[in-house]
Each structure stands twice: as C-alpha cells, then as structure tokens.
Design an enzyme around this catalytic site. Structure first.
Site, PDB file in Angstrom:
ATOM      1  N   LEU A  27       8.428  19.716   6.254  1.00  0.00           N
ATOM      2  CA  LEU A  27       9.646  19.293   5.543  1.00  0.00           C
ATOM      3  C   LEU A  27       9.376  19.174   4.040  1.00  0.00           C
ATOM      4  CD1 LEU A  27      10.963  16.606   8.053  1.00  0.00           C
ATOM      5  CD2 LEU A  27      12.013  18.837   7.554  1.00  0.00           C
ATOM      6  N   ASP A  76       5.110   0.966  11.902  1.00  0.00           N
ATOM      7  CA  ASP A  76       3.861   0.354  11.417  1.00  0.00           C
ATOM      8  C   ASP A  76       3.683  -1.074  11.913  1.00  0.00           C
ATOM      9  OD1 ASP A  76       3.930   1.953   8.125  1.00  0.00           O
ATOM     10  OD2 ASP A  76       3.471   2.690  10.133  1.00  0.00           O
ATOM     11  N   ARG A 116      -8.571  -0.094   5.099  1.00  0.00           N
ATOM     12  CA  ARG A 116      -7.740   0.898   4.422  1.00  0.00           C
ATOM     13  C   ARG A 116      -6.411   0.283   3.995  1.00  0.00           C
ATOM     14  NH1 ARG A 116      -6.987   6.517   7.199  1.00  0.00           N
ATOM     15  NH2 ARG A 116      -5.626   6.521   5.385  1.00  0.00           N
ATOM     16  N   ARG A 148      -4.395  11.064   4.390  1.00  0.00           N
ATOM     17  CA  ARG A 148      -3.295  12.012   4.475  1.00  0.00           C
ATOM     18  C   ARG A 148      -2.261  11.796   3.373  1.00  0.00           C
ATOM     19  NH1 ARG A 148       1.278  12.116   5.760  1.00  0.00           N
ATOM     20  NH2 ARG A 148       2.302  14.009   6.453  1.00  0.00           N
ATOM     21  N   CYS A 164      -4.193  12.964  12.562  1.00  0.00           N
ATOM     22  CA  CYS A 164      -4.964  11.728  12.425  1.00  0.00           C
ATOM     23  C   CYS A 164      -4.819  10.972  13.742  1.00  0.00           C
ATOM     24  CB  CYS A 164      -4.466  10.906  11.237  1.00  0.00           C
ATOM     25  SG  CYS A 164      -2.855  10.185  11.534  1.00  0.00           S
ATOM     26  N   ILE A 214       8.808   7.452  16.341  1.00  0.00           N
ATOM     27  CA  ILE A 214       8.367   8.105  15.104  1.00  0.00           C
ATOM     28  C   ILE A 214       7.076   8.873  15.335  1.00  0.00           C
ATOM     29  CG2 ILE A 214       7.795   7.758  12.667  1.00  0.00           C
ATOM     30  CD1 ILE A 214      10.672   6.949  13.363  1.00  0.00           C
ATOM     31  N   LYS A 258       0.856  -1.209   0.000  1.00  0.00           N
ATOM     32  CA  LYS A 258       0.000   0.000   0.000  1.00  0.00           C
ATOM     33  C   LYS A 258       0.881   1.245   0.000  1.00  0.00           C
ATOM     34  CE  LYS A 258      -1.533   1.713   4.070  1.00  0.00           C
ATOM     35  NZ  LYS A 258      -1.234   3.139   4.343  1.00  0.00           N
ATOM     36  N   ASN A 259       1.903   1.264   0.835  1.00  0.00           N
ATOM     37  CA  ASN A 259       2.709   2.482   0.988  1.00  0.00           C
ATOM     38  C   ASN A 259       3.690   2.713  -0.157  1.00  0.00           C
ATOM     39  OD1 ASN A 259       1.284   2.998   3.245  1.00  0.00           O
ATOM     40  ND2 ASN A 259       2.910   2.491   4.694  1.00  0.00           N
ATOM     41  N   ARG A 314       0.408  15.222  11.899  1.00  0.00           N
ATOM     42  CA  ARG A 314       1.046  14.797  10.636  1.00  0.00           C
ATOM     43  C   ARG A 314       1.485  16.034   9.850  1.00  0.00           C
ATOM     44  NH1 ARG A 314      -0.529   9.521   9.512  1.00  0.00           N
ATOM     45  NH2 ARG A 314       1.273   9.435   8.154  1.00  0.00           N
ATOM     46  N   PRO A 315       2.550  16.708  10.317  1.00  0.00           N
ATOM     47  CA  PRO A 315       2.978  17.944   9.646  1.00  0.00           C
ATOM     48  C   PRO A 315       3.552  17.680   8.259  1.00  0.00           C
ATOM     49  CG  PRO A 315       4.597  17.287  11.269  1.00  0.00           C
ATOM     50  CD  PRO A 315       3.444  16.338  11.424  1.00  0.00           C
TER      51      PRO A 315
HETATM   52  C1  EPZ Z   1       4.727   7.070   5.873  1.00  0.00           C
HETATM   53  O1  EPZ Z   1       3.993   8.174   6.370  1.00  0.00           O
HETATM   54  C2  EPZ Z   1       3.759   5.884   5.900  1.00  0.00           C
HETATM   55  N1  EPZ Z   1       2.600   6.165   5.069  1.00  0.00           N
HETATM   56  C3  EPZ Z   1       3.295   5.615   7.329  1.00  0.00           C
HETATM   57  O2  EPZ Z   1       2.485   4.442   7.298  1.00  0.00           O
HETATM   58  C4  EPZ Z   1       4.528   5.336   8.189  1.00  0.00           C
HETATM   59  O3  EPZ Z   1       4.118   5.127   9.526  1.00  0.00           O
HETATM   60  C5  EPZ Z   1       5.488   6.528   8.114  1.00  0.00           C
HETATM   61  O4  EPZ Z   1       5.844   6.772   6.731  1.00  0.00           O
HETATM   62  C6  EPZ Z   1       6.768   6.282   8.898  1.00  0.00           C
HETATM   63  O5  EPZ Z   1       7.411   5.135   8.415  1.00  0.00           O
HETATM   64  C7  EPZ Z   1       2.706   6.058   3.712  1.00  0.00           C
HETATM   65  O6  EPZ Z   1       3.766   5.764   3.186  1.00  0.00           O
HETATM   66  C8  EPZ Z   1       1.466   6.304   2.921  1.00  0.00           C
HETATM   67  P1  EPZ Z   1       6.865  10.525   7.761  1.00  0.00           P
HETATM   68  P2  EPZ Z   1       4.645   9.667   6.265  1.00  0.00           P
HETATM   69  O7  EPZ Z   1       6.752  11.800   7.020  1.00  0.00           O
HETATM   70  O8  EPZ Z   1       5.532   9.778   5.121  1.00  0.00           O
HETATM   71  C9  EPZ Z   1       7.456  13.784  11.092  1.00  0.00           C
HETATM   72  C10 EPZ Z   1       0.582   3.118   7.726  1.00  0.00           C
HETATM   73  O9  EPZ Z   1       0.135   2.674   8.791  1.00  0.00           O
HETATM   74  N2  EPZ Z   1       7.370  14.765  10.008  1.00  0.00           N
HETATM   75  O10 EPZ Z   1       8.002   9.604   7.446  1.00  0.00           O
HETATM   76  O11 EPZ Z   1       3.516  10.625   6.410  1.00  0.00           O
HETATM   77  C11 EPZ Z   1       6.138  13.060  11.339  1.00  0.00           C
HETATM   78  O12 EPZ Z   1       5.300  13.817  12.214  1.00  0.00           O
HETATM   79  C12 EPZ Z   1       1.095   4.546   7.657  1.00  0.00           C
HETATM   80  O13 EPZ Z   1       0.685   2.469   6.661  1.00  0.00           O
HETATM   81  C13 EPZ Z   1       7.676  16.089  10.267  1.00  0.00           C
HETATM   82  O14 EPZ Z   1       8.018  16.438  11.395  1.00  0.00           O
HETATM   83  O15 EPZ Z   1       5.502   9.709   7.605  1.00  0.00           O
HETATM   84  C14 EPZ Z   1       6.583  11.767  11.965  1.00  0.00           C
HETATM   85  O16 EPZ Z   1       6.796  11.985  13.350  1.00  0.00           O
HETATM   86  C15 EPZ Z   1       0.880   5.299   8.963  1.00  0.00           C
HETATM   87  N3  EPZ Z   1       7.577  17.003   9.257  1.00  0.00           N
HETATM   88  C16 EPZ Z   1       7.933  11.482  11.289  1.00  0.00           C
HETATM   89  O17 EPZ Z   1       8.345  12.740  10.718  1.00  0.00           O
HETATM   90  C17 EPZ Z   1       7.197  16.639   7.978  1.00  0.00           C
HETATM   91  O18 EPZ Z   1       7.144  17.507   7.093  1.00  0.00           O
HETATM   92  C18 EPZ Z   1       7.865  10.456  10.177  1.00  0.00           C
HETATM   93  O19 EPZ Z   1       6.830  10.852   9.319  1.00  0.00           O
HETATM   94  C19 EPZ Z   1       6.901  15.281   7.734  1.00  0.00           C
HETATM   95  C20 EPZ Z   1       6.992  14.355   8.757  1.00  0.00           C
END
Ligand code: EPZ
Length: 422
Positions: A126, A309, A401, A93, A117, A331, A22-23, A122-123
């Site tokens: 970056l 995850d 989902r 998201r 969420c 995370i 999915k991801n 979920r900022p």
């Molecule tokens: C991806 O989300 C995955 N989703 C998530 O899987 C997964 O948990 C996550 O990566 C971490 O591995 C998809 O790929 C669709 P991140 P993503 O940006 O990219 C912070 C599932 O269950 N952050 O790597 O949105 C953020 O708050 C889902 O399948 C910032 O601070 O996650 C988090 O603490 C849930 N600023 C950390 O980084 C930003 O601009 C990692 O988030 C972006 C993120």
C-alpha cells in the site's frame, strides 16, 4: 542477553508518568529528512527503536544528537546517501517510514523490503501503491525497493487495503505529498493519534495538511519545509499497558501525561471487565479495581477501535476473569505468540483461527517464559506480576524496544521485578 525475574503478588500503587509515544516519535524523526534547518523533538523516549532510527538517519546524512534533557536535535547535513540498508531495516521494520521523505526531498530512495516479523507478514504494497500514485517509478531489485521521481505530483490515493488502512503507509504518503506539486487526497487514511501528531508536526514546519484524524487527509504541496520544536504525543500503548498492570495486580495507580481520549476503546473494555478508571482533578488518570474481573469480547480494529498493540496485555488480564472471554485479532491474525507462553503459566487459552477463547482460571503459576515480540513480552511481564511464585521472562530486548526501563518503573510502583543477565 538480559531476563526479568518477577515474584508475583505485589499490588501496584503510586504514580507513573507516561513517556512520549514510540510510534509517533519514529515517523516524526524520519520527517526531519524533509526539512531545511534544525528540528528539536521533545519527549522522544530513549528506546532501542528510537536509537536504531537515529543511527539510520545519521547514515542518511542527518546530524542527530540527544541532549542531556532528552531533547532530540535533528538536522540534514548531507543528502548523498539515500539507501536504508537491509541490515538496518530488518532489525526495525518501522525504518520504512524514511521512504516517503527521501523520495520527495531528494528525488530517490532505496529501502530494503522489511520482510516479516514475529507478529506476521509486514507488507508495504500500500505504501508503494500510494507513492507510485504520486508519480514515483518503483522497482524491486535484490530485495531493495528503488523509488525515483524528481518532482511528485499530487493525486487522489486510496489506502484502504484489506485491513481498513495502514498507519505507516499513511505516514509515508502524507510526508511525500508535502513537497509534491499540487493537492493530494488520501482516502481511507489511518486515523491513529500518531498520524495526527505527524501531521501537526509537518504543519508546524510549514506544510499544509488537513483532515488528520479522519479517514480523508488533504495535503497541499509546498516548496519547502523548515525545522521546528515539537513535543511528541504521550504513548497510549504504554499508558494502556500500565493500566492493565494495575488491574491485574488489583492495584491503585495514577498515570500522569496520559491522553485518556486516545484510549477510549480500551477504557470501554476495562470498565466492562470491572476496572475503575477516573480522571483526577490535576489531569491524571486513576486506575483501580474493586471486584472480580468479568469476561468480555474484544475484536481489534484500526483506530478508534480496540488497538492490536494492547491485545496481548488484555489477554493476560482476562486469564483471571470469572468466565470465558473471546479475543479476535483482525489486524495481525498471527499475533498470538503470547498464547503458548501464558498457557505455560496455567492459563487456559485455545486458538480457533483469528480468535482465542480465554477460559478464566483462579490463578496463574510462575514459570520460565520467553519473550518473542514487543507486546507479547509485555503481556508475559504482566502475567508474572500476579502469578504465584517466580516468573523468569527471557529475551527482554524485545521489551526494551518499546518500553523505557519498564522494570524500574514497575518496581517503583511496588512490583518485585529485577533485570538480571541471562
Ligand atoms: C503500526 O505498524 C505500528 N507501528 C504497529 O505497532 C501497530 O501494530 C500497527 O501500526 C497497527 O496499528 C508503528 O507505528 C511503528 P499497518 P504499521 O501498516 O504501520 C496490513 C508496536 O507494537 N498492510 O497499519 O506497520 C498489515 O499487514 C507496533 O508498537 C498491508 O496489507 O501497521 C497489517 O495487517 C507493532 N499492506 C495491517 O495492514 C501494506 O502496505 C495494518 O498494518 C501495509 C500494511
């Protein structure tokens, strides 16, 4: 709304094929925005999330069709609408991954800020830092992010942030850089297999991406990308979930289409817990248990560390270990919606900040519990597979989902689980 009715105690046995990730599929679908001509994605799982993104892409001017054999055909037909609206983005998201492709291909993008969420804030700061580094004008107006730039310009971008990196942020910047002028270097890029899959797809479409899978990704901008046929990488989180389902029921299951090399952090912890995990001669992965479960310490990290995850699912397993385990979530520090629900089933979990102390118990007892987010819900199903008596998991739309027909696939392995209208 549906719920799952589970009667615990059945040991899982048999073979389960793992679906495409999915991801990986979500950013791959969004990347089709970049291409001239048709893309055929093979192995895209039929999930609420992939159907939702297909709907959004259609609103953004792509023809998206799912063939009988499951292949997804995507082709850009109209580039007028560049607005990913709030009502669509708030439901999923990951829709933010259309931002980079829209901006670099069409010179503009308007994407609703996704907000938070169930697993926490979920900022996307970056993402925006990276895209503005490439020259985009970025404004926040009425809850929507407005990005504009006729032609992006390659540069060096640091995506480390407070948590080591961002998966979808790396995807957005990498996709945007493909059609930028000149070279882009992403420092502290995400190394997840899903990012590698996206880079490989982009290269198959004529992009020039290198370093994927390492913290430094280099992208040489090109003028145009064509479509291609591409098979999505197997879903490591789904595979890990079935491994844990096997372990928690003291079962013996073979997984096929499973990339064990993408799961080494989980395999390390499961083997320490006492789970047997072996490759089979025909390329499968055999999972079984032969002794009491041992307690362990787990800290979630960016890839190749232990995946956030799989934190909830592993917690369900450790509820039955012979001693106390510690699970620290680095995370998404709030990603503990499953703790209270597992305690309703007789688990002994105590949260201390970003760490949960898991005191092993002899048995879990079935109870009505409520799903809250995708992986927490999967954890409750796994607990129900071993709990004494009946467990009812409500709001299973959360599970739909990210897992295709999970109740049917678990039932095929011998679980007593049924989907019933709530
Ligand atoms: C991806 O989300 C995955 N989703 C998530 O899987 C997964 O948990 C996550 O990566 C971490 O591995 C998809 O790929 C669709 P991140 P993503 O940006 O990219 C912070 C599932 O269950 N952050 O790597 O949105 C953020 O708050 C889902 O399948 C910032 O601070 O996650 C988090 O603490 C849930 N600023 C950390 O980084 C930003 O601009 C990692 O988030 C972006 C993120």
């Amino acid at each position: 709304m549906d719920c799952f009715q589970i009667t615990g105690g059945k040991r899982l046995r048999g073979t389960v094929p793992i679906n495409g990730s999915k991801n990986a599929a979500l950013p791959l679908m969004a990347a089709a925005i970049l291409t001239e001509g048709e893309t055929v994605l093979k192995g895209v799982p039929d999930l609420a999330d992939t159907r939702h993104l297909a709907f959004l892409l259609e609103k953004l001017g792509l023809a998206v069709t799912r063939e009988e054999n499951g292949d997804f055909r995507l082709k850009v037909e109209d580039e007028m609408n560049c607005h990913a609206e709030y009502d669509l983005v708030r439901k999923m998201r990951a829709s933010v991954c259309v931002m980079g492709p829209l901006l670099t291909k069409r010179g503009r993008a308007q994407v609703s800020l996704p907000g938070g969420c169930n697993i926490g804030d979920r900022p996307v700061g970056l993402h925006l830092q990276g895209l503005s580094g490439l020259g985009a004008d970025v404004d926040l107006i009425g809850g929507d992010i407005h990005l504009k730039r006729k032609k992006l310009k390659g540069c060096e971008i640091f995506l480390g942030g407070p948590f080591g990196s961002t998966v979808l942020g790396t995807a957005n910047v990498m996709m945007a850089a493909c059609l930028a002028d000149g070279t882009t270097v992403i420092e502290s890029a995400a190394c997840e297999p899903e990012v590698v899959d996206l880079a490989n797809y982009l290269n198959a479409c004529g992009a020039r991406v290198s370093g994927q899978g390492t913290p430094r990704i280099t992208i040489e901008g090109v003028d145009e990308l064509h479509g291609c046929e591409y098979t999505v990488v197997p879903d490591r989180i789904e595979a890990g979930t079935f491994m844990i389902a096997t372990a928690i029921t003291n079962g013996d299951v073979k997984l096929t289409n499973c990339r064990l090399d993408h799961l080494l952090a989980l395999v390390d912890r499961l083997r320490a817990i006492g789970v047997n995990i072996e490759r089979t001669a025909d390329g499968g992965v055999q999972v079984s248990t032969s002794r009491r479960l041992e307690p362990v310490t787990i800290t979630t990290q960016p890839y190749p560390g232990f995946p956030t995850d799989l934190q909830a699912q592993t917690m369900a397993l450790l509820c039955l270990a012979d001693g106390n385990s510690l699970i620290t979530e680095k995370i998404f520090p709030d990603r503990f919606q499953h703790v209270a629900e597992l305690n309703r089933m007789g688990a002994r979990l105590r949260k201390e900040g970003p760490t949960v102390i898991v005191e092993g118990v002899k048995q879990l007892i079935g109870a009505p519990v409520m799903a809250s987010d995708l992986r927490a819900s999967a954890a409750l199903v796994l607990a129900g597979l071993i709990a004494k008596g009946r467990t009812t998991v409500s709001r299973v739309y959360h599970i739909d989902r990210g897992y295709e027909r999970i109740e049917q696939r678990l039932a095929t392995l011998g679980a007593d689980i049924k989907r019933i209208p709530e």
